[in-house]
Design a protein around this motif. Structure first.
Motif, short mmCIF file in Angstrom:
data_model
loop_
_atom_site.label_atom_id
_atom_site.label_comp_id
_atom_site.label_asym_id
_atom_site.label_seq_id
_atom_site.Cartn_x
_atom_site.Cartn_y
_atom_site.Cartn_z
N SER A 40 0.64 -3.32 -8.88
CA SER A 40 2.00 -3.37 -8.34
C SER A 40 2.93 -4.17 -9.24
CB SER A 40 1.97 -4.00 -6.94
OG SER A 40 1.38 -5.29 -7.01
N THR B 199 4.09 -5.07 -2.66
CA THR B 199 2.89 -4.34 -2.25
C THR B 199 3.20 -2.97 -1.65
OG1 THR B 199 2.98 -5.50 -0.12
CG2 THR B 199 1.58 -6.45 -1.85
N ALA C 286 0.32 1.68 -6.50
CA ALA C 286 0.19 0.22 -6.56
C ALA C 286 -1.26 -0.28 -6.52
CB ALA C 286 1.01 -0.42 -5.43
#
Length: 297
Positions: free
Chosen positions: A291, A232, A286
């Protein structure tokens, strides 16, 4: 507490998309830096002094500005192919060789197990070397065939035979072609594996025992479901510093071997900037393009 995770599988589409986009951004940044350099050089008049015939050529519009388009596009296309194939090879090799293991404490990468990391990365490098060697052999083969079929003048044959002590003829040229093909298709992958294993093992060892005393790569994983995780967030400064120190030390070793001691400094600067840009780009991209997702066990 140390949590050891093995990367069992890389999700191809998110990994390829993110890698290609980041390299396109790095390509754009590189193009802009080159444009600034070209502007400075042209303004100084150095090019006109070195090559008077090019005095009227505008390097800014002829080279600098086109690079702003060419470098990002080429970087994106090449990285799409390389990332997709490399990730596919990784997924295929994991059941046979084992995957990369990461020893994590929170988001800190505390250790990279040396053998697991070196084995699969050098195996992927060897496969790429085989592919490249095969393409080079296919490219060179027609030339060797053509040369071996051409008649060699008697005076040249006699002179070469006298100087080498070996009869020079078409069959010898064909044998040389076969030898070159074997070196490219077999020798090159073996060398890539051996030297790749040594280099990657050295990289992991330097990180494990030297770099982490100053800085650590940080990776923020979030569990999606079961063994599926997503990367993340990448903390920018500590990761950039750790990677820069790692490659600076590798550059120091390489510099000692080839007498280029400036590689230590240039590696630190380049990898710090490139890693910082890549990490910053990843964190921005992301949520927008997805991501990187990995199966971790």
């Amino acid at each position: 507490m140390i949590d050891t995770k093995e990367i069992k599988k890389i999700k191809l589409t998110p990994f390829t998309r993110m890698s290609a986009t980041i390299y396109a951004i790095l390509g754009l940044v590189s193009a802009l830096i080159m444009l600034v350099i070209i502007i400075a050089v042209q303004a100084s008049g150095i090019t006109a002094q070195m090559a008077p015939q090019l005095a009227n050529f505008n390097w800014i519009t002829g080279v600098g500005i086109p690079l702003i388009v060419i470098l990002p596009v080429v970087s994106f296309i090449v990285t799409v192919a390389v990332s997709f194939i490399s990730a596919t090879l990784y997924n295929l090799l994991v059941p046979r060789l084992g995957g990369i293991k990461l020893e994590l404490e929170g988001e800190d990468l505390q250790k990279i197990p040396v053998v697991a990391f070196s084995l699969i990365t050098s195996a992927i490098g060897a496969i790429w070397a085989f592919i490249i060697g095969l393409l080079m052999a296919a490219f060179l083969s027609p030339f060797f065939s053509l040369i071996s079929s051409l008649p060699i003048p008697a005076e040249i044959t006699a002179e070469l035979s006298n100087s080498t002590g070996t009869a020079i003829n078409g069959s010898l040229v064909g044998s040389v072609g076969i030898l070159v093909t074997l070196l490219l298709v077999i020798g090159l992958p073996i060398m890539a594996f051996v030297f790749g294993f040594i280099w990657n093992a050295l990289l992991a060892l330097i990180y494990n025992y030297l770099v982490i005393r100053v800085a650590k790569i940080k990776l923020n994983f979030s569990q999606l479901t079961g063994t599926l995780y997503e990367l993340t967030h990448i903390p920018v400064m500590p990761t950039a510093l750790a990677v820069a120190i790692l490659y600076a030390l590798l550059g120091l070793i390489s510099g000692i071997l080839n007498q280029n001691y400036g590689e230590f400094i240039t590696n630190f600067i380049w990898y710090f900037i490139a890693t910082a840009i890549a990490a910053k780009a990843y964190n921005y991209l992301a949520p927008k393009i997805g991501s990187v997702k990995l199966n971790l066990e």
